[in-house]
Design a protein around this motif. Structure first.
Motif, PDB file in Angstrom:
ATOM      1  N   ARG A 177      -4.963 101.750  -1.077  1.00  0.00           N
ATOM      2  CA  ARG A 177      -5.211 101.592   0.367  1.00  0.00           C
ATOM      3  C   ARG A 177      -5.581 102.929   1.005  1.00  0.00           C
ATOM      4  O   ARG A 177      -6.490 103.014   1.822  1.00  0.00           O
ATOM      5  CB  ARG A 177      -3.973 101.011   1.077  1.00  0.00           C
ATOM      6  N   GLY A 201       1.216  86.206   1.521  1.00  0.00           N
ATOM      7  CA  GLY A 201       0.713  84.846   1.521  1.00  0.00           C
ATOM      8  C   GLY A 201       0.912  84.125   2.847  1.00  0.00           C
ATOM      9  O   GLY A 201       0.362  83.043   3.065  1.00  0.00           O
ATOM     10  N   PHE A 217       0.306  85.670   5.768  1.00  0.00           N
ATOM     11  CA  PHE A 217      -0.394  86.508   6.741  1.00  0.00           C
ATOM     12  C   PHE A 217      -1.702  85.841   7.176  1.00  0.00           C
ATOM     13  O   PHE A 217      -2.514  85.453   6.342  1.00  0.00           O
ATOM     14  CB  PHE A 217      -0.675  87.877   6.113  1.00  0.00           C
ATOM     15  N   ALA A 218      -1.895  85.726   8.468  1.00  0.00           N
ATOM     16  CA  ALA A 218      -3.074  85.031   8.998  1.00  0.00           C
ATOM     17  C   ALA A 218      -4.110  85.989   9.563  1.00  0.00           C
ATOM     18  O   ALA A 218      -5.116  85.551  10.112  1.00  0.00           O
ATOM     19  CB  ALA A 218      -2.641  84.040  10.067  1.00  0.00           C
ATOM     20  N   GLY A 219      -3.858  87.287   9.487  1.00  0.00           N
ATOM     21  CA  GLY A 219      -4.823  88.251  10.020  1.00  0.00           C
ATOM     22  C   GLY A 219      -4.346  88.893  11.309  1.00  0.00           C
ATOM     23  O   GLY A 219      -3.281  88.557  11.833  1.00  0.00           O
ATOM     24  N   ALA A 220      -5.121  89.842  11.781  1.00  0.00           N
ATOM     25  CA  ALA A 220      -4.728  90.589  12.975  1.00  0.00           C
ATOM     26  C   ALA A 220      -5.954  90.998  13.770  1.00  0.00           C
ATOM     27  O   ALA A 220      -7.050  91.156  13.222  1.00  0.00           O
ATOM     28  CB  ALA A 220      -3.947  91.838  12.579  1.00  0.00           C
ATOM     29  N   VAL A 230      -8.278  92.342  11.135  1.00  0.00           N
ATOM     30  CA  VAL A 230      -7.717  92.407   9.785  1.00  0.00           C
ATOM     31  C   VAL A 230      -7.773  90.996   9.214  1.00  0.00           C
ATOM     32  O   VAL A 230      -7.245  90.058   9.815  1.00  0.00           O
ATOM     33  CB  VAL A 230      -6.265  92.924   9.790  1.00  0.00           C
ATOM     34  N   VAL A 231      -8.437  90.867   8.085  1.00  0.00           N
ATOM     35  CA  VAL A 231      -8.674  89.545   7.497  1.00  0.00           C
ATOM     36  C   VAL A 231      -7.787  89.397   6.257  1.00  0.00           C
ATOM     37  O   VAL A 231      -7.780  90.287   5.400  1.00  0.00           O
ATOM     38  CB  VAL A 231     -10.167  89.402   7.114  1.00  0.00           C
ATOM     39  N   PRO A 232      -7.034  88.312   6.168  1.00  0.00           N
ATOM     40  CA  PRO A 232      -6.182  88.133   4.983  1.00  0.00           C
ATOM     41  C   PRO A 232      -7.019  88.015   3.720  1.00  0.00           C
ATOM     42  O   PRO A 232      -8.116  87.460   3.751  1.00  0.00           O
ATOM     43  CB  PRO A 232      -5.454  86.805   5.250  1.00  0.00           C
ATOM     44  N   LEU A 236      -5.970  96.685   5.409  1.00  0.00           N
ATOM     45  CA  LEU A 236      -5.013  96.126   6.370  1.00  0.00           C
ATOM     46  C   LEU A 236      -5.039  96.817   7.739  1.00  0.00           C
ATOM     47  O   LEU A 236      -3.999  96.939   8.391  1.00  0.00           O
ATOM     48  CB  LEU A 236      -3.584  96.201   5.797  1.00  0.00           C
ATOM     49  N   ASP A 271      -6.870  86.149   1.235  1.00  0.00           N
ATOM     50  CA  ASP A 271      -7.227  84.812   0.755  1.00  0.00           C
ATOM     51  C   ASP A 271      -8.381  84.193   1.563  1.00  0.00           C
ATOM     52  O   ASP A 271      -8.888  83.144   1.211  1.00  0.00           O
ATOM     53  CB  ASP A 271      -6.012  83.881   0.720  1.00  0.00           C
ATOM     54  N   ALA A 289       1.896  92.482   6.022  1.00  0.00           N
ATOM     55  CA  ALA A 289       1.005  92.012   4.963  1.00  0.00           C
ATOM     56  C   ALA A 289       1.127  92.823   3.686  1.00  0.00           C
ATOM     57  O   ALA A 289       0.769  92.350   2.613  1.00  0.00           O
ATOM     58  CB  ALA A 289      -0.440  92.013   5.455  1.00  0.00           C
ATOM     59  N   ARG A 290       1.621  94.057   3.761  1.00  0.00           N
ATOM     60  CA  ARG A 290       1.659  94.843   2.533  1.00  0.00           C
ATOM     61  C   ARG A 290       2.920  94.577   1.713  1.00  0.00           C
ATOM     62  O   ARG A 290       3.047  95.082   0.604  1.00  0.00           O
ATOM     63  CB  ARG A 290       1.472  96.330   2.820  1.00  0.00           C
TER      64      ARG A 290
END
Lengths: 400, 400
Positions: free
Chosen positions: B378, A296, A298-301, B303-305, B281, B307, A289-290
């Motif tokens: 960050r 764009g 990246f759906a999260g973790a 971890v939330v994107p 992140l 967007d 994601a970084r």
């Protein structure tokens, strides 16, 4: 052209931090074909800093100093350069104003010593610092250029590349262009890559070097020539040969990182990637994601504590992680990294990590054996997971 | 007693490896109360090695060399010491026999150059190497002891502790010890801390130094005395003064990291901590969970994107993140970090990050302004979030 590197900081002499700056400077100088005979580390002591700088000016063609240009009382590089160059101190009022503005906006007020970061010896050039507020300094004394850079590695490295090396090239007066290309490989160890390219290693131009970074071995091909076109042609020939010998082990060139390649494949299909991580603590997601190109996609973790991944079968565990990810995240592609289990008998430094990838079409799991302490195993597991994701999203699968 | 450290190896100058040996030697010398004014790194070059060693003998009371005593042709430390000390080369026949035995047993045969590791300048003492076959050397020249150790870190460190430091102590004839203490601070910038301690900075014993690490400023107090007790007493006095001036800005001592302190508070209440992160992140979770003391108190992370965090009100956004964390994680304490929004007008390097902490008793949100590029923001946001968590779990709250 011989360049001497002087690192400044009592904390370096006391061994409180390892001097990675001189390694970075040394590598960049070597890349550009400059010679270095001495690295000297000196404490935050004006007299010894002056002595070291004078000696470097005597025996080298250029000098790079790192450290000692911050705001505190022990930052005396500026004073040392005034003594060495027999100059008075000047303040860059525009920069002082900029420091005052930035710090005031951030902290509400500014203490006077902070403005010392706008000072420089009279008649010297100041070097812009994109990542910080301390100005760098370029001074010429007895025909020898002396560059002072911050000790903060991120600030130092950018200023070295953008401001010092171009000035050094101009000072050296050599029209030769240096071009480099990085071939990124994954799947073979360093020795195996080196063995396969053994004879190529003997030639001086283009030259070949290996850089190990986590699970990847990078082959850097550098060529010098009168112009860029000729340098690139020299590189092309060797790069073709390297690719012929290493096959699909070469996965990318230059800025084609594994994250960028994963993002490119996701982009082509309109997919987003999420991760569920135990051993890597979110490092796969964070790596992905970084990078601007991947953010764009990246759906999260979800980071799962090791004590929640308790199934005795690590493959079943990773299956469960992929299911949890599907519930928690809006992801088309999921990467799961399980626990780092001690493996290989009594050896505490051998870890087995099971990981898996799932796309809308298929899923597969793989267990890898990784060697090293916990931080290294995290780095290796992160890299391996990203490469498995790369293979999966490009349609290359493996057997469980 | 001033000790100069010379590291030998072209690979160090080229930056192929980071010079961790000098950091190890520097730390051990400082621990023992010896001063170091210079670390010098020189390549595998006889002439420059002789020059560096002669200069060190001139300006220091003792010299430690690392590297250049292996079996290959570029290992010329032994030859350099013969030139510096005006001596001939001798072979330790018993050691040569031992090398012949060991290598033959391991590899089947021995090449003649391997036996060079039994050579030493005439009239010098050899230093036993428990972890390798190269002999170390102790030579006294002009009353200055010169010690040559291997470059292999594991061999070097043991020989330093077991053979060099006892000889150095005997040579110094002084029982002086050096003790250091780290006071960890958060909340004030480096300049403000330095200004507040300005006059303390002037004293040489105890001495004060500042180290910046992310959002923290660390104050190191070092004192020399005849024995450890007296050194600690000297440190106590200055540490008390620093604490009196900085107040609660000092949050920990020595190994009391922010993660360790958060974990200690959680432990006392039987709580576990989870995070919901946008800008960072997952770095808050990763920092926390990878410290051994905190791992058992880790409840996972989401971890939330960026967007998905789209509310126009960042405070509401962080509230929503805390709610998502409560749904997804089995955590008693939740830390949320929102997006890094460009703030402060046109300056791309000023970011506003809103973060929040929620315990079973209370919740609070804070917006901070951070200065720097994305990676630095960050790091700063991660540190700030950990410190807000520390305040909250220790019952110190702030107004939203």
């Amino acid at each position: 052209v011989i360049v001497e590197v002087i690192a400044i900081g009592t904390e370096l002499l006391l061994g409180e931090i390892v001097n990675s700056n001189v390694a970075v400077v040394g590598r960049r100088l070597a890349d550009e074909g400059f010679d270095t005979h001495f690295h000297v580390t000196v404490g935050d002591n004006l007299e010894r800093m002056v002595a070291a700088t004078r000696q470097a000016i005597d025996r080298a063609d250029a000098v790079i100093l790192t450290g000692g240009i911050g705001p505190t009382q022990d930052d005396v590089t500026r004073e040392a350069l005034c003594i060495v160059g027999d100059r008075t101190m000047e303040r860059d009022e525009a920069h002082a104003e900029l420091i005052r503005d930035r710090i005031t906006r951030a902290l509400g007020s500014v203490v006077p010593s902070t403005l010392r970061m706008a000072d420089h010896p009279s008649g010297t050039e100041t070097l812009r610092n994109r990542n910080g507020v301390a100005l760098g300094i370029a001074m010429v004394h007895d025909g020898v250029p002396v560059y002072a850079l911050p000790g903060v590695p991120s600030e130092m490295a950018v200023m070295l590349d953008e401001q010092v090396l171009p000035r050094l090239r101009a000072h050296a007066g050599e029209p030769a262009v240096l071009r480099s290309r990085l071939l990124r490989t994954w799947g073979w160890g360093e020795s195996r890559v080196a063995d396969a390219l053994d004879d190529l290693f003997a030639t001086a131009n283009p030259s070949i070097a290996f850089l190990v970074d986590g699970v990847e071995v990078r082959v850097r091909i550098s060529a010098k020539a009168a112009d860029a076109e000729r340098a690139e042609a020299l590189i092309d020939r060797v790069a073709d040969e390297v690719r012929a010998r290493l096959g699909p082990v070469v996965f990318g060139t230059d800025h084609e990182t594994v994250e960028a390649l994963v993002a490119r494949h996701l982009d082509g299909r309109g997919w987003r990637l999420g991760t569920v991580e135990v051993a890597t603590l979110g490092a796969v997601a964070s790596s992905f994601a970084r990078t601007a190109v991947a953010a764009g996609r990246f759906a999260g973790a979800l980071v799962v504590p090791a004590d929640e991944a308790t199934a005795t079968d690590p493959v079943a565990d990773v299956g469960a992680l992929l299911d949890r990810g599907a519930d928690a995240l809006e992801a088309d592609v999921l990467v799961a990294v399980g626990r780092a289990d001690v493996g290989g008998g009594a050896d505490q430094d051998v870890r087995r990590v099971t990981m898996g990838v799932r796309t809308p079409h298929r899923r597969a799991v793989r267990t890898v054996t990784l060697l090293g302490d916990a931080p290294r195993v995290r780095i290796y597991a992160r890299g391996t997971a990203l490469h498995l994701a790369r293979l999966a999203v490009s349609g290359v699968w493996w057997d469980d």
